[in-house]
Scaffold this motif. Structure first.
Motif, PDB file in Angstrom:
ATOM      1  N   ASP A 108      34.857 -58.803 -11.196  1.00 56.98           N
ATOM      2  CA  ASP A 108      34.536 -57.477 -10.671  1.00 56.98           C
ATOM      3  C   ASP A 108      34.483 -56.412 -11.765  1.00 56.98           C
ATOM      4  OD1 ASP A 108      34.235 -58.173  -8.015  1.00 56.98           O
ATOM      5  OD2 ASP A 108      36.359 -57.958  -7.566  1.00 56.98           O
ATOM      6  N   LYS A 109      34.956 -56.735 -12.962  1.00 58.57           N
ATOM      7  CA  LYS A 109      34.998 -55.754 -14.047  1.00 58.57           C
ATOM      8  C   LYS A 109      33.620 -55.610 -14.689  1.00 58.57           C
ATOM      9  CE  LYS A 109      39.495 -57.791 -14.440  1.00 58.57           C
ATOM     10  NZ  LYS A 109      40.301 -58.845 -15.088  1.00 58.57           N
ATOM     11  N   PRO A 110      33.308 -54.442 -15.243  1.00 57.65           N
ATOM     12  CA  PRO A 110      32.024 -54.261 -15.914  1.00 57.65           C
ATOM     13  C   PRO A 110      31.854 -55.234 -17.085  1.00 57.65           C
ATOM     14  CG  PRO A 110      33.076 -52.137 -15.532  1.00 57.65           C
ATOM     15  CD  PRO A 110      34.095 -53.178 -15.203  1.00 57.65           C
ATOM     16  N   THR A 217      38.424 -48.418  -8.422  1.00 58.61           N
ATOM     17  CA  THR A 217      37.208 -47.807  -7.902  1.00 58.61           C
ATOM     18  C   THR A 217      35.973 -48.415  -8.552  1.00 58.61           C
ATOM     19  OG1 THR A 217      38.360 -45.725  -7.475  1.00 58.61           O
ATOM     20  CG2 THR A 217      35.953 -45.634  -7.638  1.00 58.61           C
ATOM     21  N   ILE A 218      36.017 -48.577  -9.870  1.00 58.94           N
ATOM     22  CA  ILE A 218      34.888 -49.150 -10.603  1.00 58.94           C
ATOM     23  C   ILE A 218      34.639 -50.595 -10.158  1.00 58.94           C
ATOM     24  CG2 ILE A 218      34.213 -49.968 -12.905  1.00 58.94           C
ATOM     25  CD1 ILE A 218      35.342 -47.329 -14.011  1.00 58.94           C
ATOM     26  N   LYS A 219      35.713 -51.354  -9.967  1.00 59.52           N
ATOM     27  CA  LYS A 219      35.563 -52.733  -9.494  1.00 59.52           C
ATOM     28  C   LYS A 219      34.946 -52.763  -8.095  1.00 59.52           C
ATOM     29  CE  LYS A 219      39.233 -55.327 -10.165  1.00 59.52           C
ATOM     30  NZ  LYS A 219      40.666 -55.694 -10.287  1.00 59.52           N
ATOM     31  N   MET A 220      35.403 -51.870  -7.219  1.00 56.77           N
ATOM     32  CA  MET A 220      34.859 -51.839  -5.862  1.00 56.77           C
ATOM     33  C   MET A 220      33.389 -51.435  -5.852  1.00 56.77           C
ATOM     34  SD  MET A 220      37.930 -50.226  -3.588  1.00 56.77           S
ATOM     35  CE  MET A 220      39.544 -50.999  -3.492  1.00 56.77           C
ATOM     36  N   MET A 221      33.022 -50.504  -6.732  1.00 56.01           N
ATOM     37  CA  MET A 221      31.617 -50.099  -6.839  1.00 56.01           C
ATOM     38  C   MET A 221      30.740 -51.276  -7.237  1.00 56.01           C
ATOM     39  SD  MET A 221      31.840 -46.433  -8.773  1.00 56.01           S
ATOM     40  CE  MET A 221      32.268 -44.921  -7.925  1.00 56.01           C
ATOM     41  N   LYS A 222      31.196 -52.032  -8.223  1.00 60.45           N
ATOM     42  CA  LYS A 222      30.421 -53.187  -8.674  1.00 60.45           C
ATOM     43  C   LYS A 222      30.235 -54.191  -7.540  1.00 60.45           C
ATOM     44  CE  LYS A 222      30.386 -57.102 -11.869  1.00 60.45           C
ATOM     45  NZ  LYS A 222      30.848 -57.670 -13.149  1.00 60.45           N
ATOM     46  N   ARG A 223      31.313 -54.509  -6.856  1.00 59.90           N
ATOM     47  CA  ARG A 223      31.220 -55.489  -5.782  1.00 59.90           C
ATOM     48  C   ARG A 223      30.329 -54.981  -4.659  1.00 59.90           C
ATOM     49  NH1 ARG A 223      30.596 -59.904  -6.374  1.00 59.90           N
ATOM     50  NH2 ARG A 223      32.365 -59.965  -7.784  1.00 59.90           N
ATOM     51  N   ALA A 224      30.429 -53.695  -4.334  1.00 61.00           N
ATOM     52  CA  ALA A 224      29.603 -53.134  -3.261  1.00 61.00           C
ATOM     53  C   ALA A 224      28.123 -53.214  -3.600  1.00 61.00           C
ATOM     54  CB  ALA A 224      30.010 -51.684  -2.990  1.00 61.00           C
ATOM     55  N   VAL A 225      27.770 -52.910  -4.851  1.00 61.05           N
ATOM     56  CA  VAL A 225      26.362 -52.959  -5.270  1.00 61.05           C
ATOM     57  C   VAL A 225      25.812 -54.374  -5.165  1.00 61.05           C
ATOM     58  CG1 VAL A 225      24.828 -52.764  -7.260  1.00 61.05           C
ATOM     59  CG2 VAL A 225      26.417 -50.910  -6.719  1.00 61.05           C
ATOM     60  N   TYR A 226      26.555 -55.358  -5.680  1.00 62.33           N
ATOM     61  CA  TYR A 226      26.048 -56.724  -5.663  1.00 62.33           C
ATOM     62  C   TYR A 226      26.030 -57.312  -4.254  1.00 62.33           C
ATOM     63  CZ  TYR A 226      25.861 -57.015 -10.736  1.00 62.33           C
ATOM     64  OH  TYR A 226      25.523 -56.820 -12.052  1.00 62.33           O
ATOM     65  N   ALA A 245      38.297 -46.636   2.701  1.00 62.56           N
ATOM     66  CA  ALA A 245      39.616 -46.523   3.323  1.00 62.56           C
ATOM     67  C   ALA A 245      40.718 -46.973   2.358  1.00 62.56           C
ATOM     68  CB  ALA A 245      39.654 -47.354   4.599  1.00 62.56           C
ATOM     69  N   ILE A 246      40.422 -47.991   1.570  1.00 61.37           N
ATOM     70  CA  ILE A 246      41.413 -48.510   0.620  1.00 61.37           C
ATOM     71  C   ILE A 246      41.551 -47.590  -0.585  1.00 61.37           C
ATOM     72  CG2 ILE A 246      41.922 -50.400  -0.974  1.00 61.37           C
ATOM     73  CD1 ILE A 246      40.473 -52.260   1.043  1.00 61.37           C
ATOM     74  N   VAL A 247      40.408 -47.185  -1.164  1.00 68.57           N
ATOM     75  CA  VAL A 247      40.452 -46.456  -2.429  1.00 68.57           C
ATOM     76  C   VAL A 247      41.098 -45.083  -2.279  1.00 68.57           C
ATOM     77  CG1 VAL A 247      38.211 -45.253  -2.379  1.00 68.57           C
ATOM     78  CG2 VAL A 247      39.091 -46.169  -4.531  1.00 68.57           C
ATOM     79  N   THR A 248      41.000 -44.472  -1.097  1.00 71.27           N
ATOM     80  CA  THR A 248      41.587 -43.143  -0.909  1.00 71.27           C
ATOM     81  C   THR A 248      43.106 -43.190  -0.757  1.00 71.27           C
ATOM     82  OG1 THR A 248      41.001 -43.326   1.439  1.00 71.27           O
ATOM     83  CG2 THR A 248      39.535 -42.038   0.030  1.00 71.27           C
ATOM     84  N   GLU A 249      43.686 -44.371  -0.766  1.00 68.22           N
ATOM     85  CA  GLU A 249      45.143 -44.501  -0.768  1.00 68.22           C
ATOM     86  C   GLU A 249      45.701 -44.728  -2.171  1.00 68.22           C
ATOM     87  OE1 GLU A 249      46.410 -47.496   1.944  1.00 68.22           O
ATOM     88  OE2 GLU A 249      46.021 -46.250   3.717  1.00 68.22           O
ATOM     89  N   LEU A 250      44.826 -44.874  -3.156  1.00 67.86           N
ATOM     90  CA  LEU A 250      45.269 -45.202  -4.503  1.00 67.86           C
ATOM     91  C   LEU A 250      45.611 -43.945  -5.301  1.00 67.86           C
ATOM     92  CD1 LEU A 250      42.637 -47.963  -5.382  1.00 67.86           C
ATOM     93  CD2 LEU A 250      44.942 -48.242  -4.416  1.00 67.86           C
ATOM     94  N   ASP A 251      46.477 -44.121  -6.311  1.00 69.05           N
ATOM     95  CA  ASP A 251      46.898 -42.995  -7.152  1.00 69.05           C
ATOM     96  C   ASP A 251      45.728 -42.350  -7.881  1.00 69.05           C
ATOM     97  OD1 ASP A 251      49.523 -43.405  -6.397  1.00 69.05           O
ATOM     98  OD2 ASP A 251      50.035 -44.582  -8.179  1.00 69.05           O
ATOM     99  N   ASP A 252      44.737 -43.149  -8.275  1.00 72.90           N
ATOM    100  CA  ASP A 252      43.612 -42.586  -9.017  1.00 72.90           C
ATOM    101  C   ASP A 252      42.827 -41.585  -8.183  1.00 72.90           C
ATOM    102  OD1 ASP A 252      44.078 -43.839 -11.428  1.00 72.90           O
ATOM    103  OD2 ASP A 252      42.791 -45.554 -10.998  1.00 72.90           O
ATOM    104  N   PHE A 253      42.712 -41.830  -6.901  1.00 69.64           N
ATOM    105  CA  PHE A 253      42.031 -40.883  -6.020  1.00 69.64           C
ATOM    106  C   PHE A 253      42.770 -39.546  -6.001  1.00 69.64           C
ATOM    107  CE2 PHE A 253      42.154 -39.006  -1.701  1.00 69.64           C
ATOM    108  CZ  PHE A 253      40.866 -38.498  -1.655  1.00 69.64           C
ATOM    109  N   HIS A 254      44.070 -39.605  -5.843  1.00 67.83           N
ATOM    110  CA  HIS A 254      44.859 -38.367  -5.777  1.00 67.83           C
ATOM    111  C   HIS A 254      44.832 -37.637  -7.114  1.00 67.83           C
ATOM    112  CE1 HIS A 254      46.229 -39.322  -1.766  1.00 67.83           C
ATOM    113  NE2 HIS A 254      46.563 -40.542  -2.180  1.00 67.83           N
TER     114      HIS A 254
END
Length: 269
Positions: A108-110, A217-226, A245-254
């Motif tokens: 999932d990583k770039p 977030t970056i990993k989820m973006m990659k998976r969503a695109v593919y 729903a998952i990403v908005t619970e993470l520290d990076d979002f806040h």
């Protein structure tokens, strides 16, 4: 003792370097085995956030090493595999080179391909399997299989038309035309073209930029695109709403929201 592939991890960036410069980094069986192990490590290590694939010496990769293949030292387990049955040759491809795109699909990583010199045949296809392709201005690229009367056994027939369309893919496969970096950019084969002497610095800076971003977030973006490439619109929207729903619970979002409020750059973990 030399190794056909180098693997290094620095500042969350893994660098895979094809290391047969005397053969323009053409694949050997040893290189492919090491490549598979490196990709498995990339997939499984949480500290690795971005991957760069590059070549040593004067080329990215000239594809399969025809001389060693015909000597029974390349993709085939023995000379007998080449001259015996079609099934043996099919199994040899499946056990080595065809495992590379399947492993890359699990990551999932770039993954960034840094291209210079020559990217030919399976070498070009390995770059097409990556997410981003950065080419030096003097790079030459070709789907050169037709010159030796073989088909793209590594997945090139899958990746190439998805990037540039069926008609252009068939043209490149049927003719083996050699493209400059600028021509490849115009077709959509490469993402960026930079001056040769800036290639390392540009690629490393780009990789560091991604490694400094919100990792999940970056990993989820990659998976969503593919995944969305073969989903219906409704299924894709359902999938991405679950990711949201998952990403908005993470520290990076806040942290990102707080940085916007404070008018500063976010400090992701």
């Amino acid at each position: 003792m030399t190794t056909d592939l180098l693997f290094d991890v620095t500042n969350h960036i893994a660098t895979i370097t094809l290391n047969r410069p005397e053969r323009l980094n053409a694949f050997s069986e040893a290189m492919l085995q090491q490549w598979l192990r490196a990709l498995e490590e990339v997939r499984d290590r949480d500290d690795i956030r971005v991957v760069i694939v590059k070549g040593s010496g004067n080329a990215f990769c000239a594809g399969g090493d025809i001389k060693t293949m015909m000597a029974g030292e390349g993709f085939y387990e023995s000379t007998k595999d080449i001259t015996s049955t079609a099934l043996a040759r099919k199994h040899s491809l499946w056990k080595l080179i065809q495992r590379v795109p399947l492993l890359l699909q699990d990551i999932d990583k770039p993954v960034i391909a840094q291209l210079h010199g020559f990217a030919m045949g399976a070498g070009l296809d390995m770059a097409l399997m990556c997410d981003i392709r950065i080419a030096g201005a003097s790079t030459k690229l070709s789907e050169s299989y037709v010159n030796v009367g073989i088909v793209p056994g590594d997945g090139g027939a899958y990746f190439l038309p998805r990037l540039i369309g069926v008609d252009r893919a068939l043209h490149l496969l049927w003719t083996g035309e050699i493209l400059t970096a600028d021509e490849a950019y115009k077709l959509g084969l490469v993402t960026f073209v930079v001056a040769d002497d800036e290639l390392d610095a540009y690629t490393n800076a780009y990789a560091q930029r991604l490694a400094s971003g919100p990792v999940e977030t970056i990993k989820m973006m990659k998976r969503a695109v593919y995944e969305s490439q073969h989903m219906s619109l409704r299924a894709s929207l359902d999938y991405i709403s679950s990711q949201m729903a998952i990403v908005t619970e993470l520290d990076d979002f806040h942290e990102g929201v707080q940085a916007v409020k404070e008018k500063r750059k976010p400090r992701f973990r």
